[in-house]
Design a protein around this motif. Structure first.
Motif, PDB file in Angstrom:
ATOM      1  N   ASN A  53      46.735  94.066  15.856  1.00  0.00           N
ATOM      2  CA  ASN A  53      47.981  93.612  15.785  1.00  0.00           C
ATOM      3  C   ASN A  53      48.892  94.587  16.861  1.00  0.00           C
ATOM      4  O   ASN A  53      48.210  95.599  17.343  1.00  0.00           O
ATOM      5  CB  ASN A  53      48.738  93.572  14.563  1.00  0.00           C
ATOM      6  CG  ASN A  53      49.009  94.565  13.873  1.00  0.00           C
ATOM      7  OD1 ASN A  53      49.233  95.968  14.398  1.00  0.00           O
ATOM      8  ND2 ASN A  53      48.892  94.695  12.497  1.00  0.00           N
ATOM      9  N   GLU A  54      49.843  94.211  17.306  1.00  0.00           N
ATOM     10  CA  GLU A  54      50.564  95.082  18.190  1.00  0.00           C
ATOM     11  C   GLU A  54      50.932  96.418  17.846  1.00  0.00           C
ATOM     12  O   GLU A  54      50.780  97.328  18.699  1.00  0.00           O
ATOM     13  CB  GLU A  54      51.905  94.351  18.769  1.00  0.00           C
ATOM     14  CG  GLU A  54      52.754  94.711  19.901  1.00  0.00           C
ATOM     15  CD  GLU A  54      53.951  94.237  20.477  1.00  0.00           C
ATOM     16  OE1 GLU A  54      54.733  94.819  21.015  1.00  0.00           O
ATOM     17  OE2 GLU A  54      54.029  92.937  20.122  1.00  0.00           O
ATOM     18  N   GLU A  55      51.262  96.594  16.551  1.00  0.00           N
ATOM     19  CA  GLU A  55      51.623  98.007  16.153  1.00  0.00           C
ATOM     20  C   GLU A  55      50.367  98.658  15.982  1.00  0.00           C
ATOM     21  O   GLU A  55      50.272  99.920  16.536  1.00  0.00           O
ATOM     22  CB  GLU A  55      52.188  97.757  14.516  1.00  0.00           C
ATOM     23  CG  GLU A  55      53.553  97.637  14.632  1.00  0.00           C
ATOM     24  CD  GLU A  55      54.014  97.485  13.012  1.00  0.00           C
ATOM     25  OE1 GLU A  55      53.171  97.281  12.156  1.00  0.00           O
ATOM     26  OE2 GLU A  55      55.293  97.521  12.888  1.00  0.00           O
ATOM     27  N   PHE A  56      49.294  98.305  15.433  1.00  0.00           N
ATOM     28  CA  PHE A  56      48.006  99.186  15.626  1.00  0.00           C
ATOM     29  C   PHE A  56      47.537  99.380  16.929  1.00  0.00           C
ATOM     30  O   PHE A  56      47.344 100.510  17.041  1.00  0.00           O
ATOM     31  CB  PHE A  56      46.742  98.060  14.802  1.00  0.00           C
ATOM     32  CG  PHE A  56      45.628  98.642  14.601  1.00  0.00           C
ATOM     33  CD1 PHE A  56      45.332  99.639  13.586  1.00  0.00           C
ATOM     34  CD2 PHE A  56      44.613  98.622  15.445  1.00  0.00           C
ATOM     35  CE1 PHE A  56      44.142 100.300  13.233  1.00  0.00           C
ATOM     36  CE2 PHE A  56      43.312  99.463  15.485  1.00  0.00           C
ATOM     37  CZ  PHE A  56      43.244  99.946  14.359  1.00  0.00           C
ATOM     38  N   MET A  57      47.569  98.438  18.004  1.00  0.00           N
ATOM     39  CA  MET A  57      47.045  98.737  19.102  1.00  0.00           C
ATOM     40  C   MET A  57      47.879  99.769  19.863  1.00  0.00           C
ATOM     41  O   MET A  57      47.463 100.664  20.555  1.00  0.00           O
ATOM     42  CB  MET A  57      46.980  97.577  19.981  1.00  0.00           C
ATOM     43  CG  MET A  57      45.784  96.740  19.360  1.00  0.00           C
ATOM     44  SD  MET A  57      44.333  97.513  19.246  1.00  0.00           S
ATOM     45  CE  MET A  57      43.755  97.429  20.900  1.00  0.00           C
ATOM     46  N   ASP A  58      49.286  99.765  19.663  1.00  0.00           N
ATOM     47  CA  ASP A  58      50.416 100.813  20.243  1.00  0.00           C
ATOM     48  C   ASP A  58      50.126 101.908  19.617  1.00  0.00           C
ATOM     49  O   ASP A  58      49.894 102.867  20.388  1.00  0.00           O
ATOM     50  CB  ASP A  58      51.658 100.181  19.966  1.00  0.00           C
ATOM     51  CG  ASP A  58      52.787 101.081  20.581  1.00  0.00           C
ATOM     52  OD1 ASP A  58      52.824 101.292  22.036  1.00  0.00           O
ATOM     53  OD2 ASP A  58      53.296 101.766  19.653  1.00  0.00           O
ATOM     54  N   ALA A  59      49.906 102.081  18.136  1.00  0.00           N
ATOM     55  CA  ALA A  59      49.410 103.166  17.765  1.00  0.00           C
ATOM     56  C   ALA A  59      48.252 104.063  18.319  1.00  0.00           C
ATOM     57  O   ALA A  59      48.109 105.241  18.518  1.00  0.00           O
ATOM     58  CB  ALA A  59      49.552 103.318  16.278  1.00  0.00           C
ATOM     59  N   MET A  60      47.197 103.163  18.568  1.00  0.00           N
ATOM     60  CA  MET A  60      45.822 103.673  19.105  1.00  0.00           C
ATOM     61  C   MET A  60      46.290 104.277  20.729  1.00  0.00           C
ATOM     62  O   MET A  60      45.798 105.214  20.991  1.00  0.00           O
ATOM     63  CB  MET A  60      44.768 102.444  19.104  1.00  0.00           C
ATOM     64  CG  MET A  60      44.241 102.136  17.926  1.00  0.00           C
ATOM     65  SD  MET A  60      43.188 103.242  17.281  1.00  0.00           S
ATOM     66  CE  MET A  60      41.877 103.115  18.342  1.00  0.00           C
ATOM     67  N   ALA A  61      47.025 103.409  21.306  1.00  0.00           N
ATOM     68  CA  ALA A  61      47.324 103.988  22.829  1.00  0.00           C
ATOM     69  C   ALA A  61      48.200 105.288  22.651  1.00  0.00           C
ATOM     70  O   ALA A  61      47.969 106.171  23.484  1.00  0.00           O
ATOM     71  CB  ALA A  61      48.124 102.777  23.408  1.00  0.00           C
ATOM     72  N   VAL A  62      49.314 105.347  21.821  1.00  0.00           N
ATOM     73  CA  VAL A  62      49.927 106.603  21.779  1.00  0.00           C
ATOM     74  C   VAL A  62      49.065 107.834  21.313  1.00  0.00           C
ATOM     75  O   VAL A  62      49.290 108.864  21.904  1.00  0.00           O
ATOM     76  CB  VAL A  62      51.038 106.450  20.445  1.00  0.00           C
ATOM     77  CG1 VAL A  62      51.734 107.739  20.264  1.00  0.00           C
ATOM     78  CG2 VAL A  62      51.957 105.468  21.111  1.00  0.00           C
ATOM     79  N   ALA A  63      48.172 107.669  20.387  1.00  0.00           N
ATOM     80  CA  ALA A  63      47.212 108.574  20.020  1.00  0.00           C
ATOM     81  C   ALA A  63      46.233 108.923  21.031  1.00  0.00           C
ATOM     82  O   ALA A  63      45.977 110.248  21.699  1.00  0.00           O
ATOM     83  CB  ALA A  63      46.349 108.261  18.832  1.00  0.00           C
ATOM     84  N   ASP A  64      45.745 108.004  21.914  1.00  0.00           N
ATOM     85  CA  ASP A  64      44.830 108.379  22.843  1.00  0.00           C
ATOM     86  C   ASP A  64      45.652 109.200  23.995  1.00  0.00           C
ATOM     87  O   ASP A  64      45.152 109.844  24.621  1.00  0.00           O
ATOM     88  CB  ASP A  64      44.428 106.767  23.763  1.00  0.00           C
ATOM     89  CG  ASP A  64      43.196 106.742  23.302  1.00  0.00           C
ATOM     90  OD1 ASP A  64      42.385 106.980  22.567  1.00  0.00           O
ATOM     91  OD2 ASP A  64      42.586 105.651  23.974  1.00  0.00           O
TER      92      ASP A  64
END
Length: 138
Positions: A53-64
């Protein structure tokens, strides 16, 4: 730990992440096909898929971006054979031990992330993995 501090700063006030399990896929073992022979993937031996979902993928991008200081393709984290985010119940190499009554966990809103040292990245190494710290998202 500098890494944990960076993550804590990046996720301060983030507000949590919805973790949604794809219950239609159920709980299963992932196999590799090597030269016509199926072998179990030790770190995907009993999994339930997680929705991108958008939240999950956004959090992955922020962490990266926080960890690597540049934007990279998040999907690189999702290794074969599943090639998708997933929850692992256990690690191993005997898929016949998965109970038919085992279901995906209920979806939830995560308010924390856990930073884990996962070296060595082998079945035998799992007992050496350790929690480094927690990152609060609220």
């Amino acid at each position: 730990h500098v890494v944990v501090k960076r993550l804590q700063d990046a996720f301060r006030g983030y507000g949590g992440i919805n973790i949604e399990f794809l219950t239609d896929s159920g709980v299963f073992a992932a196999f590799n096909n090597v030269e016509g022979r199926e072998t179990i993937q030790w770190n995907q031996s009993c999994v339930c898929l997680v929705r991108k979902n958008e939240e999950f993928m956004d959090a992955m991008a922020v962490a990266d971006k926080t960890l690597f200081q540049k934007e990279m393709q998040v999907d690189r984290h999702f290794k074969p054979p599943v090639s998708a985010p997933h929850f692992s119940y256990v690690y191993g190499n005997i898929p016949q031990h998965i109970s038919k009554s085992l279901n995906c966990p209920p979806s939830f809103r995560s308010e924390n992330m856990v930073v884990v040292w996962t070296f060595p990245s082998t079945l035998e190494g799992v007992s050496k993995w350790r929690v480094i710290d927690h990152v609060h998202l609220m």
